[in-house]
Enzyme design. Structure first.
Site, PDB file in Angstrom:
ATOM      1  N   TYR A  13      41.527  29.679  90.966  1.00 42.70           N
ATOM      2  CA  TYR A  13      41.067  29.233  89.649  1.00 42.70           C
ATOM      3  C   TYR A  13      41.975  28.123  89.123  1.00 42.70           C
ATOM      4  O   TYR A  13      41.496  27.087  88.653  1.00 42.70           O
ATOM      5  CB  TYR A  13      41.046  30.425  88.688  1.00 42.70           C
ATOM      6  CG  TYR A  13      40.437  30.128  87.345  1.00 42.70           C
ATOM      7  CD1 TYR A  13      39.063  30.263  87.140  1.00 42.70           C
ATOM      8  CD2 TYR A  13      41.224  29.730  86.269  1.00 42.70           C
ATOM      9  CE1 TYR A  13      38.497  30.002  85.901  1.00 42.70           C
ATOM     10  CE2 TYR A  13      40.672  29.463  85.028  1.00 42.70           C
ATOM     11  CZ  TYR A  13      39.312  29.601  84.855  1.00 42.70           C
ATOM     12  OH  TYR A  13      38.754  29.338  83.624  1.00 42.70           O
ATOM     13  N   HIS A  17      41.046  24.082  88.536  1.00 43.40           N
ATOM     14  CA  HIS A  17      41.220  23.453  87.228  1.00 43.40           C
ATOM     15  C   HIS A  17      42.267  22.343  87.260  1.00 43.40           C
ATOM     16  O   HIS A  17      42.184  21.395  86.478  1.00 43.40           O
ATOM     17  CB  HIS A  17      41.535  24.503  86.163  1.00 43.40           C
ATOM     18  CG  HIS A  17      40.311  25.208  85.683  1.00 43.40           C
ATOM     19  ND1 HIS A  17      39.692  26.207  86.407  1.00 43.40           N
ATOM     20  CD2 HIS A  17      39.569  25.023  84.569  1.00 43.40           C
ATOM     21  CE1 HIS A  17      38.622  26.611  85.750  1.00 43.40           C
ATOM     22  NE2 HIS A  17      38.520  25.911  84.627  1.00 43.40           N
ATOM     23  N   TRP A  28      29.601  22.337  87.986  1.00 38.62           N
ATOM     24  CA  TRP A  28      30.893  23.011  87.829  1.00 38.62           C
ATOM     25  C   TRP A  28      30.698  24.522  87.820  1.00 38.62           C
ATOM     26  O   TRP A  28      31.441  25.261  88.461  1.00 38.62           O
ATOM     27  CB  TRP A  28      31.593  22.550  86.545  1.00 38.62           C
ATOM     28  CG  TRP A  28      32.935  23.196  86.347  1.00 38.62           C
ATOM     29  CD1 TRP A  28      33.223  24.242  85.524  1.00 38.62           C
ATOM     30  CD2 TRP A  28      34.163  22.856  86.997  1.00 38.62           C
ATOM     31  NE1 TRP A  28      34.552  24.565  85.615  1.00 38.62           N
ATOM     32  CE2 TRP A  28      35.155  23.721  86.511  1.00 38.62           C
ATOM     33  CE3 TRP A  28      34.514  21.886  87.941  1.00 38.62           C
ATOM     34  CZ2 TRP A  28      36.484  23.662  86.935  1.00 38.62           C
ATOM     35  CZ3 TRP A  28      35.840  21.826  88.359  1.00 38.62           C
ATOM     36  CH2 TRP A  28      36.803  22.706  87.860  1.00 38.62           C
ATOM     37  N   TRP A  29      29.709  25.004  87.107  1.00 45.23           N
ATOM     38  CA  TRP A  29      29.461  26.445  87.077  1.00 45.23           C
ATOM     39  C   TRP A  29      29.088  26.958  88.460  1.00 45.23           C
ATOM     40  O   TRP A  29      29.527  28.037  88.861  1.00 45.23           O
ATOM     41  CB  TRP A  29      28.386  26.774  86.060  1.00 45.23           C
ATOM     42  CG  TRP A  29      28.845  26.629  84.636  1.00 45.23           C
ATOM     43  CD1 TRP A  29      30.132  26.595  84.178  1.00 45.23           C
ATOM     44  CD2 TRP A  29      28.018  26.490  83.493  1.00 45.23           C
ATOM     45  NE1 TRP A  29      30.153  26.451  82.822  1.00 45.23           N
ATOM     46  CE2 TRP A  29      28.871  26.386  82.365  1.00 45.23           C
ATOM     47  CE3 TRP A  29      26.644  26.449  83.301  1.00 45.23           C
ATOM     48  CZ2 TRP A  29      28.381  26.249  81.068  1.00 45.23           C
ATOM     49  CZ3 TRP A  29      26.165  26.309  82.010  1.00 45.23           C
ATOM     50  CH2 TRP A  29      27.023  26.210  80.913  1.00 45.23           C
TER      51      TRP A  29
END
Length: 107
Positions: A18, A22, A76-77
């Site tokens: 994650y 990011h 992105w999702w």
């Protein structure tokens, strides 16, 4: 300006991934969030519960409600769906959080 917060859930063992994703956030997604009026977006992680706590400030005339219609947001999702809890359409499951204290609001 308005501040909102919400909770999401990361799949166990996915914190590093994650953070990696990011750290390499797509510039076009940053532009979309900025253009929608999002400012000072922060995400915190609770390792005991795997909960992500997001907090952001947005302009009073924001257009965040239009973000789900943008291709970059949907992509992105889709990209993040394998590491966090999402709905069937890959929208992250979010629980709004209610403010209960703000030090700056004290006189």
């Amino acid at each position: 300006m308005e501040t909102i917060a919400f909770r999401m859930v990361l799949n166990p063992g996915m914190r590093e991934e994650y953070e990696r994703r990011h750290a390499q956030i797509w510039p076009e997604l940053v532009d979309a969030l900025h253009n929608a009026g999002v400012r000072d977006y922060r995400i915190f992680f609770d390792p005991d519960s795997h909960h992500l706590f997001a907090m952001l400030t947005r302009h009073n005339h924001h257009t965040m409600n239009e973000l789900p219609q943008l291709d970059v947001m949907r992509k992105w999702w889709d990209y993040m769906a394998d590491i966090m809890q999402t709905a069937a359409d890959h929208t992250p499951l979010q629980q709004p959080l209610e403010p209960v204290f703000h030090l700056n609001s004290l006189s």
